[in-house]
Design a protein around this motif. Sequence first.
Motif, short mmCIF file in Angstrom:
data_model
loop_
_atom_site.label_atom_id
_atom_site.label_comp_id
_atom_site.label_asym_id
_atom_site.label_seq_id
_atom_site.Cartn_x
_atom_site.Cartn_y
_atom_site.Cartn_z
N CYS A 178 0.88 -1.19 -0.02
CA CYS A 178 -0.12 -0.02 -0.10
C CYS A 178 0.87 1.29 0.02
CB CYS A 178 -1.09 0.02 1.30
SG CYS A 178 -2.03 1.33 1.26
N HIS B 140 2.58 1.67 -3.41
CA HIS B 140 1.27 1.86 -4.09
C HIS B 140 1.14 3.69 -4.04
CE1 HIS B 140 -2.97 3.23 -5.05
NE2 HIS B 140 -2.83 2.57 -6.08
N GLU C 176 -8.33 1.90 -3.08
CA GLU C 176 -7.70 2.45 -1.65
C GLU C 176 -8.46 2.13 -0.76
OE1 GLU C 176 -7.57 6.52 -2.18
OE2 GLU C 176 -5.91 6.67 -3.78
N PHE D 220 -7.80 -1.69 0.26
CA PHE D 220 -6.36 -1.65 1.16
C PHE D 220 -6.69 -1.17 2.62
CE2 PHE D 220 -3.59 -1.87 -2.68
CZ PHE D 220 -3.06 -3.00 -2.27
N THR E 174 0.57 3.84 6.63
CA THR E 174 0.62 2.40 6.42
C THR E 174 2.09 1.89 6.86
OG1 THR E 174 1.74 3.14 4.09
CG2 THR E 174 -0.59 2.58 4.20
#
Length: 128
Positions: free
Chosen positions: A19, A22, A47, A50, A106
């Motif tokens: 994530c 990304h 999004e 995740f 994250t």
Amino acid sequence: MKIKNNTLDIIALSSSLICALHCVAAPVVLSLATFSSMHFLANPIIEIIFIVLGLVFVLTSLWPSYNKIHRKLKPLQFATLGFIFIGLARLHFTDLWEISNTIIGTLLVSLAHYYNWKLLRFRVHHKQ
């Protein structure tokens, strides 16, 4: 229970890092003219998926580990702080705001799973 939680932490740690990658890569890739057809990377549904996966992993890995095995709050605190940053990122003040808060969030969630994994390994090695 130990093996299941170790596996969940490794999967959760990996998904959190993916994530973060990304979030870093999507704006860079989308800014390159030759990759403009890859707009699906900036899809809000990805999004949301995740974020939901992250919450599922917290509820299925960190909480049971805390509740039944090590009773250490630090992984849950890191995860909570991480989701606060992710939530702040959803406010979309600027692109930099969104990207930086999402990455911080994250990474904190990844750190929570890593710390939980270490606590579980420590518990297994010292129980034998």
